[in-house]
Write a protein that holds these residues in place. Sequence first.
Motif, PDB file in Angstrom:
ATOM      1  N   PHE A 279     -49.623 -17.678  87.108  1.00 38.17           N
ATOM      2  CA  PHE A 279     -48.585 -18.760  87.059  1.00 38.17           C
ATOM      3  C   PHE A 279     -47.968 -19.281  85.828  1.00 38.17           C
ATOM      4  N   LEU A 280     -48.368 -18.740  84.827  1.00 38.18           N
ATOM      5  CA  LEU A 280     -47.812 -19.662  83.594  1.00 38.18           C
ATOM      6  C   LEU A 280     -47.531 -18.530  82.504  1.00 38.18           C
ATOM      7  N   GLN A 281     -46.764 -18.986  81.556  1.00 31.92           N
ATOM      8  CA  GLN A 281     -46.373 -17.895  80.552  1.00 31.92           C
ATOM      9  C   GLN A 281     -47.643 -17.430  79.750  1.00 31.92           C
TER      10      GLN A 281
ATOM     11  N   THR B 296     -56.131 -12.843  72.595  1.00 35.35           N
ATOM     12  CA  THR B 296     -56.975 -11.464  73.428  1.00 35.35           C
ATOM     13  C   THR B 296     -57.756 -12.127  74.760  1.00 35.35           C
TER      14      THR B 296
ATOM     15  N   ALA C  39     -57.014 -11.185  78.328  1.00 35.06           N
ATOM     16  CA  ALA C  39     -57.633  -9.625  78.765  1.00 35.06           C
ATOM     17  C   ALA C  39     -59.228  -9.594  78.654  1.00 35.06           C
ATOM     18  N   ASP C  40     -59.695 -10.410  77.536  1.00 40.05           N
ATOM     19  CA  ASP C  40     -61.172 -10.688  77.441  1.00 40.05           C
ATOM     20  C   ASP C  40     -61.893 -11.361  78.604  1.00 40.05           C
TER      21      ASP C  40
ATOM     22  N   VAL D   6     -61.821  -8.939  81.473  1.00 39.05           N
ATOM     23  CA  VAL D   6     -62.913  -8.100  81.434  1.00 39.05           C
ATOM     24  C   VAL D   6     -64.359  -8.308  82.317  1.00 39.05           C
TER      25      VAL D   6
ATOM     26  N   GLU E 152     -64.283  -9.037  85.774  1.00 39.60           N
ATOM     27  CA  GLU E 152     -64.470  -7.480  86.415  1.00 39.60           C
ATOM     28  C   GLU E 152     -65.901  -7.188  86.276  1.00 39.60           C
ATOM     29  N   ARG E 153     -66.555  -7.435  85.103  1.00 43.64           N
ATOM     30  CA  ARG E 153     -68.091  -7.129  85.104  1.00 43.64           C
ATOM     31  C   ARG E 153     -68.699  -7.691  86.148  1.00 43.64           C
TER      32      ARG E 153
ATOM     33  N   GLN F  22     -59.584  -3.673  88.759  1.00 45.42           N
ATOM     34  CA  GLN F  22     -58.154  -3.339  88.295  1.00 45.42           C
ATOM     35  C   GLN F  22     -57.314  -2.385  89.137  1.00 45.42           C
TER      36      GLN F  22
ATOM     37  N   ARG G  96     -54.275  -3.902  79.912  1.00 45.06           N
ATOM     38  CA  ARG G  96     -54.337  -4.161  78.445  1.00 45.06           C
ATOM     39  C   ARG G  96     -53.189  -5.031  78.090  1.00 45.06           C
TER      40      ARG G  96
ATOM     41  N   TRP H 138     -55.032  -7.116  87.030  1.00 46.50           N
ATOM     42  CA  TRP H 138     -56.337  -7.218  87.637  1.00 46.50           C
ATOM     43  C   TRP H 138     -56.031  -8.042  88.850  1.00 46.50           C
TER      44      TRP H 138
ATOM     45  N   MET I 195     -66.146   1.026  82.455  1.00 38.31           N
ATOM     46  CA  MET I 195     -66.118  -0.348  82.563  1.00 38.31           C
ATOM     47  C   MET I 195     -65.243  -0.793  81.327  1.00 38.31           C
ATOM     48  N   SER I 196     -64.441  -1.564  81.313  1.00 37.11           N
ATOM     49  CA  SER I 196     -63.608  -1.916  80.048  1.00 37.11           C
ATOM     50  C   SER I 196     -64.469  -2.805  79.174  1.00 37.11           C
ATOM     51  N   ARG I 197     -63.826  -2.756  77.795  1.00 35.12           N
ATOM     52  CA  ARG I 197     -64.636  -3.587  76.990  1.00 35.12           C
ATOM     53  C   ARG I 197     -63.848  -4.539  76.203  1.00 35.12           C
ATOM     54  N   THR I 198     -64.281  -5.949  75.827  1.00 31.04           N
ATOM     55  CA  THR I 198     -63.345  -7.045  75.610  1.00 31.04           C
ATOM     56  C   THR I 198     -62.760  -6.684  74.133  1.00 31.04           C
ATOM     57  N   GLN I 199     -61.546  -7.076  73.733  1.00 32.78           N
ATOM     58  CA  GLN I 199     -60.959  -6.697  72.597  1.00 32.78           C
ATOM     59  C   GLN I 199     -61.510  -7.625  71.693  1.00 32.78           C
ATOM     60  N   LEU I 200     -61.954  -8.650  71.886  1.00 36.66           N
ATOM     61  CA  LEU I 200     -62.592  -9.749  70.694  1.00 36.66           C
ATOM     62  C   LEU I 200     -63.986  -8.823  69.888  1.00 36.66           C
TER      63      LEU I 200
ATOM     64  N   ALA J 188     -44.209 -24.243  87.328  1.00 36.66           N
ATOM     65  CA  ALA J 188     -44.663 -22.820  87.349  1.00 36.66           C
ATOM     66  C   ALA J 188     -44.036 -22.251  86.036  1.00 36.66           C
ATOM     67  N   ASN J 189     -44.697 -21.523  85.330  1.00 31.63           N
ATOM     68  CA  ASN J 189     -44.418 -20.759  84.061  1.00 31.63           C
ATOM     69  C   ASN J 189     -43.989 -21.591  83.173  1.00 31.63           C
ATOM     70  N   ASN J 190     -44.713 -23.002  83.009  1.00 29.40           N
ATOM     71  CA  ASN J 190     -44.465 -23.894  81.923  1.00 29.40           C
ATOM     72  C   ASN J 190     -43.042 -24.386  81.639  1.00 29.40           C
TER      73      ASN J 190
END
Lengths: 214, 499
Positions: A27-29, A97, A100-101, A104, A107-108, A114, A121, A126, B1-6, B340-342
């Motif tokens: 809903f947001l940028q 990030t 995306a973090d 994930v 998701e877990r 996905q 990414r 999602w 399973m995906s992995r966090t980027q951080l 919406a969308n700021n």
Amino acid sequence: MARLSGTGLIADDLYLMAHDDVTGRPFLQPRAVGLGLAGGLLAELMLLDMLRLTHGWVVTGDPGQPRDELGCCVLGLIASERELHPVRDWLAFLARTAAADVAVRLERAGYLRQTRLGRPRHGGRWVPADPDCAFAPLGRARSALGAAGAASAHATILAGLAVGSGLGQRLLPYGLPDSRRRLDMALEQLPPGLRELIAQTQAAVDSALLAHRV
Amino acid sequence: MSRTQLTRSRPGTMSRALARDRLGAPAVLFFVLAGVAPLTVAAGVIPTAYQTTGLTAIPAAFLVVAAILAIFAAGYVAMTRYITNSGACYAFVARGLGRPAGVAATLVALVAYTCLQVGLYGALGPAAAGEAAAHLGVHAPWWAWALAAWAVITVLGLLRVDITGWVLGVLLTAEVTVILAETIAGLAAPAGGRLSFATLSPTGLTSGGFGAFGVLAVVAVLGFVGFEQAPVLAEEARHPRRTIPVATYAALGMIAIVYAGACWAMAVHNGDRHVVTAAAQQGPGLLFGLGGGALGQVAQLLFLTSLFAAALAFHNVVWRYMFALGRENVLPAALGRTGANNIPKTASLIQSATGLAVIAAYAASRQDPMTRLFFWLGTTGGFGIILLLTLTAGAVIAYFARHPHDENLWRRLIAPALAAVLLAGIIVLAIEHYATLLGVPPGSAAARALPAGYAVAAVIGLGWGLVLKIRRPAVYAAIGLGAHAVTGQLTPASQEPPQ
């Protein structure tokens, strides 16, 4: 397995609020979503007293480890810095990030899945595993718009971060006519550090908007 | 399973990772130049200025004004190091000259940028009508095209579309290339076969009386509007102490060279004595005719895109001002709310409504759009920016008098004082000769009413600031903080870290 009660983590609830409960579209940028979620990740650690905010600076608090991997990672990065950084920098750093973090992590926990279409990414797709569970955080945040003292800290922080990152129009109509004032009153009950975190998150979103970066 | 980027981030690397995401000097310079819309000035403002004012020393005015603005910039960018705020000028005025003055400055800025934005419809309409009649055989009045452009800008404003990235890059590069090509072509074919440097000489600025300088300076400042926007990106800059000054001075230098060159070429190609007559006959064609042929055709099309990009850019500047003031609660809070969308719909729609009202008023009264809408409101917008810069120069002096930091005497006193005196001189001369600026008989109502509008805005601003001080002290305390009104801090790092 997804439950209506959620994961109990603020950033997870905020992520679900900031995305359509059926299609998963934001809903947001992207930058506003990222900054809001970054505020949520820091708030989770502050609720555990593992982080503190002092005059805009992030400092580590009580020793210990959060339950989730992402929380451990955030705390580890903050602790590993040689010098202190203002919360604004941490918000900007984590915002890169955070979407995306958190996705994930959800998701877990079984709240997101996905789709084959899109690239998760890269701001992609999602989709909520269960639309009811994805809609539930809105109800939790709504409690902060009701009678004074009725909302939990989780709900109040969630509502504050949601409005601060630009979800006011989505959340406030679910409350009473003076829901904005009621939210302000609920926020007043939070500890100063958390109030400051929410204000700094909103300032970061507004600054990005004014600087043509949202 | 995906992995966090951080989890891939290496410990202790936060600052470096953050720095990579921030803007360097080229990116800030690009942002500033994009807002300047070079062809709008080169093909729109300069020929109309030759025609309306009847003065020929416009090339010299660009060079002299660039020097004055460079002096102003010394203190201006120095203050950016201590106050990072997206509405730089009014934030500086609030901090330096007091909060009521800050509110006055912000209303002056709002009026100025609104004039600049709605004025552009006065060039967009006729330019689009001319192109459509020549190439498509469509004959519609200027206001129909202006309304079409207004509708597109309204929709894009509501979708919160900034023409950014590669689109703007291509447009900007093409515009500057075309202007340079036209300039070279014009200089290569001088009238009478002799290259005249007379219009570049500063002595020409006062040849028509000392007041001519005030008139020419307002026109020249109009060309530089946008350079003051660099500090808007201070919070996003990689090295604010270096990035913002470098981008500001580079922008001033580049704008000065491109514009001074273009209007010098117009004078050289048509002859110093005939350029005013040629401007009256040809309008924007004064630039397009320098190269002629395909180059002229490309330039005419780019003129349209340039006007459109400038109108959209100023639309976005105006709603950002309103949004910041709404966030501070200086203006109604509804202006500071996003959907919406700021997207701050209310602020964007108010600016659109203003544009619609102005186009309708000019269409109904059958006034010439190019001179009376584009040039009158454009120059009045430029005049407002001079007022804003003068107030800012005063604010820089006052701020550094209280907080010298480690800035040298040039940056904290000499440069801003010199700039304030020079800019104030331009204001006095411009007010005295506003009729010449507009091309109307001395004493006409427009020549009094347009500059007087700023006095009204300033008085309302001062009064409102004092009302806020008495009635709403919390709002008063946050004046000038912009996005940081919610935290009550100038910048998060304005305090020392805790031990």
